[in-house]
Design a protein around this motif. Structure first.
Motif, mmCIF file in Angstrom:
data_model
loop_
_atom_site.group_PDB
_atom_site.id
_atom_site.type_symbol
_atom_site.label_atom_id
_atom_site.label_comp_id
_atom_site.label_asym_id
_atom_site.label_seq_id
_atom_site.Cartn_x
_atom_site.Cartn_y
_atom_site.Cartn_z
ATOM 1 N N LYS A 49 -8.106 1.542 15.779
ATOM 2 C CA LYS A 49 -9.079 1.606 16.863
ATOM 3 C C LYS A 49 -8.491 2.237 18.118
ATOM 4 C CE LYS A 49 -12.137 -1.283 19.680
ATOM 5 N NZ LYS A 49 -12.633 -2.674 19.919
ATOM 6 N N HIS A 50 -7.215 1.927 18.381
ATOM 7 C CA HIS A 50 -6.599 2.378 19.641
ATOM 8 C C HIS A 50 -5.590 3.501 19.447
ATOM 9 C CE1 HIS A 50 -8.561 -0.815 21.825
ATOM 10 N NE2 HIS A 50 -8.112 -1.702 20.952
ATOM 11 N N LYS A 51 -5.486 4.016 18.217
ATOM 12 C CA LYS A 51 -4.652 5.184 17.888
ATOM 13 C C LYS A 51 -3.153 4.905 18.022
ATOM 14 C CE LYS A 51 -8.267 8.541 18.898
ATOM 15 N NZ LYS A 51 -8.684 9.723 19.680
ATOM 16 N N GLU A 52 -2.690 4.629 19.227
ATOM 17 C CA GLU A 52 -1.282 4.269 19.412
ATOM 18 C C GLU A 52 -1.207 2.891 20.049
ATOM 19 O OE1 GLU A 52 1.960 7.705 19.981
ATOM 20 O OE2 GLU A 52 0.533 7.579 21.638
ATOM 21 N N ILE A 53 -0.343 2.036 19.479
ATOM 22 C CA ILE A 53 -0.191 0.700 20.058
ATOM 23 C C ILE A 53 1.292 0.397 20.276
ATOM 24 C CG2 ILE A 53 -2.332 -0.214 19.086
ATOM 25 C CD1 ILE A 53 -0.691 -1.635 16.963
ATOM 26 N N LEU A 72 3.412 3.070 12.065
ATOM 27 C CA LEU A 72 2.544 2.615 10.973
ATOM 28 C C LEU A 72 3.031 3.099 9.605
ATOM 29 C CD1 LEU A 72 -0.970 3.058 12.619
ATOM 30 C CD2 LEU A 72 0.364 0.960 12.331
ATOM 31 N N LYS A 73 3.912 4.105 9.585
ATOM 32 C CA LYS A 73 4.417 4.625 8.312
ATOM 33 C C LYS A 73 5.359 3.625 7.647
ATOM 34 C CE LYS A 73 4.049 9.506 9.646
ATOM 35 N NZ LYS A 73 4.800 10.760 9.897
ATOM 36 N N THR A 74 6.073 2.862 8.445
ATOM 37 C CA THR A 74 7.030 1.902 7.887
ATOM 38 C C THR A 74 6.530 0.457 7.984
ATOM 39 O OG1 THR A 74 8.176 1.763 10.026
ATOM 40 C CG2 THR A 74 8.988 3.384 8.442
ATOM 41 N N ILE A 90 -3.903 -6.237 12.401
ATOM 42 C CA ILE A 90 -3.019 -5.340 13.158
ATOM 43 C C ILE A 90 -3.348 -3.880 12.846
ATOM 44 C CG2 ILE A 90 -0.622 -4.647 13.549
ATOM 45 C CD1 ILE A 90 0.130 -7.589 12.786
ATOM 46 N N ILE A 91 -3.542 -3.571 11.569
ATOM 47 C CA ILE A 91 -3.880 -2.193 11.177
ATOM 48 C C ILE A 91 -5.232 -1.781 11.758
ATOM 49 C CG2 ILE A 91 -4.498 -0.727 9.220
ATOM 50 C CD1 ILE A 91 -1.504 -1.104 9.607
ATOM 51 N N ASN A 137 4.336 -2.777 7.261
ATOM 52 C CA ASN A 137 3.614 -3.267 6.090
ATOM 53 C C ASN A 137 3.310 -4.757 6.248
ATOM 54 O OD1 ASN A 137 5.988 -4.746 5.256
ATOM 55 N ND2 ASN A 137 6.794 -2.813 4.415
ATOM 56 N N ALA A 138 2.616 -5.316 5.259
ATOM 57 C CA ALA A 138 2.185 -6.719 5.327
ATOM 58 C C ALA A 138 3.369 -7.675 5.382
ATOM 59 C CB ALA A 138 1.293 -7.039 4.136
ATOM 60 N N GLU A 139 4.438 -7.352 4.671
ATOM 61 C CA GLU A 139 5.609 -8.219 4.666
ATOM 62 C C GLU A 139 6.231 -8.295 6.060
ATOM 63 O OE1 GLU A 139 9.907 -8.803 2.386
ATOM 64 O OE2 GLU A 139 8.757 -6.957 2.098
ATOM 65 N N ILE A 140 6.368 -7.145 6.704
ATOM 66 C CA ILE A 140 6.935 -7.108 8.056
ATOM 67 C C ILE A 140 6.040 -7.881 9.020
ATOM 68 C CG2 ILE A 140 7.476 -5.602 10.011
ATOM 69 C CD1 ILE A 140 8.293 -3.464 7.967
ATOM 70 N N ALA A 141 4.724 -7.692 8.889
ATOM 71 C CA ALA A 141 3.775 -8.368 9.788
ATOM 72 C C ALA A 141 3.881 -9.879 9.682
ATOM 73 C CB ALA A 141 2.361 -7.913 9.474
ATOM 74 N N SER A 142 4.105 -10.357 8.476
ATOM 75 C CA SER A 142 4.129 -11.815 8.257
ATOM 76 C C SER A 142 5.472 -12.453 8.601
ATOM 77 C CB SER A 142 3.770 -12.124 6.802
ATOM 78 O OG SER A 142 4.762 -11.599 5.922
ATOM 79 N N LEU A 143 6.510 -11.653 8.725
ATOM 80 C CA LEU A 143 7.837 -12.201 8.991
ATOM 81 C C LEU A 143 7.944 -12.826 10.371
ATOM 82 C CD1 LEU A 143 10.273 -9.516 7.503
ATOM 83 C CD2 LEU A 143 9.932 -11.854 6.707
ATOM 84 N N CYS A 144 7.291 -12.198 11.351
ATOM 85 C CA CYS A 144 7.478 -12.650 12.729
ATOM 86 C C CYS A 144 6.244 -12.296 13.559
ATOM 87 C CB CYS A 144 8.714 -11.975 13.326
ATOM 88 S SG CYS A 144 9.159 -12.591 14.959
ATOM 89 N N PRO A 145 5.669 -13.253 14.287
ATOM 90 C CA PRO A 145 4.516 -12.941 15.139
ATOM 91 C C PRO A 145 4.925 -12.008 16.275
ATOM 92 C CG PRO A 145 5.302 -15.150 15.575
ATOM 93 C CD PRO A 145 6.068 -14.665 14.386
#
Length: 348
Positions: free
Chosen positions: A138-142, A172-174, A132-133, A176-184
């Protein structure tokens, strides 16, 4: 409102209509299927079925607490028998149930849109923080997008407030890996949008709406301006669907095997349309409510009446419209109609 409006329109055409919330109440509560050698007979045998945002059966209130799980499973099994039996009967479905289920898959939608030569935004579906990062850099804003809509209701004192799960720019400031893994989730490249385009296809007819954001807060969420139908924050106008776009849409719908779909696109600064989604159960009445010159209710009614994706609605457009429906019934009846799904629509 959609179910009540369509039922009203069909009755104006002299059609017998059955509205059914679930198979555990109403006429289908006493639905029967007789199966003998070389013969199948049913209580109800519809010519056309509109399967609109169905809900599972409701367990009767007089069931003992210890029996609820068993009775619930029995109703679900009965529900599946009824649905599959109606599918086997040569009725016209909006949309064919198996095809409708497949067409709800977000990844498959993008795949089919690509094959239909539509412009598809760079997309990542993931729970992997590193991917995700990398995609974001690559696309600056997603844009972050949930797979399904959801609403959380919170209550402070006597005031209820709601928080919706809806697309927004990924912070992207808030993140993190934990948030990414919580929910697809779905992540897409953000582009500067000039307008959102909603194209509703009813059988062989195309209805386009151009949605321009005039409020700065709304402009910050491209691809979701359609949520603000009826507000002063957006400007709506009829969008003419080109023959080349019709061809791509028809290729998409043929591949999905569906006869009704509401498509959403983003239009960029040079007029290119970027595919967002094709919602096989998308709403069409808000479009006609905002732009009465789009006879979408008449078209939908005509499709069910003809039991075919090829039909003409000119003969009924003068007497069937959303405006006439609203004028013909009171607010209480319209409110009841919003709770009726799925719809079984039958014609003698």
């Amino acid at each position: 409102m959609a179910s009540a409006a369509v039922a009203w329109g069909l009755r104006q055409c002299g059609v017998d209509v059955l509205l059914q919330e679930t198979v555990s109440n109403g006429d289908l509560n006493s639905f029967s299927i007789w199966i003998r050698a070389n013969e199948v007979r049913r209580t109800i045998s519809p010519n056309a079925v509109w399967w609109y945002r169905p809900s599972y059966p409701i367990v009767p209130l007089n069931v003992e607490q210890s029996d609820i799980d068993f009775v619930k499973r029995e109703w679900v099994a009965y529900h599946q028998c009824v649905v599959r039996d109606l599918l086997n009967k040569s009725a016209f479905w909006v949309n064919p149930l198996d095809n409708a289920f497949v067409s709800e898959n977000k990844a498959y939608q993008l795949h089919i849109a690509n094959k239909a030569q539509m412009q598809v935004l760079p997309t990542l579906i993931s729970t992997d923080y590193k991917d995700i990062i990398s995609f974001a850099r690559k696309h600056k804003e997603i844009i972050f997008k949930p797979f399904t809509p959801h609403l959380w209701i919170t209550q402070k004192s006597f005031v209820a407030a709601s928080v919706a799960a809806s697309p927004g720019i990924l912070d992207l400031k808030t993140f993190n890996a934990e948030i990414a893994s919580l929910c697809p989730a779905i992540y897409q490249k953000k582009i500067d949008a000039c307008a959102d385009i909603r194209i509703t296809v009813i059988g062989n007819h195309y209805f386009g709406v151009r949605i321009e954001a005039v409020h700065p807060l709304i402009r910050s969420t491209p691809g979701m301006w359609r949520q603000f139908f009826g507000s002063r924050g957006v400007k709506l106008s009829v969008y003419l669907v080109s023959s080349s776009l019709r061809k791509k849409i028809r290729t998409y719908m043929n591949a999905m095997g569906i006869v009704y779909c509401a498509f959403d696109f983003i239009e960029d600064s040079i007029g290119t349309l970027h595919f967002l989604e094709g919602n096989q159960s998308g709403q069409f009445l808000p479009c006609e409510l905002a732009l009465p010159e789009l006879p979408m209710l008449a078209a939908f009614v005509a499709m069910l009446f003809a039991s075919s994706k090829t039909f003409d609605y000119d003969s009924i457009a003068s007497r069937i419209s959303l405006e006439k429906f609203i004028a013909s019934v009171d607010t209480q009846e319209i409110s009841k109609g919003t709770k009726l799904s799925p719809e079984y629509i039958s014609r003698e």
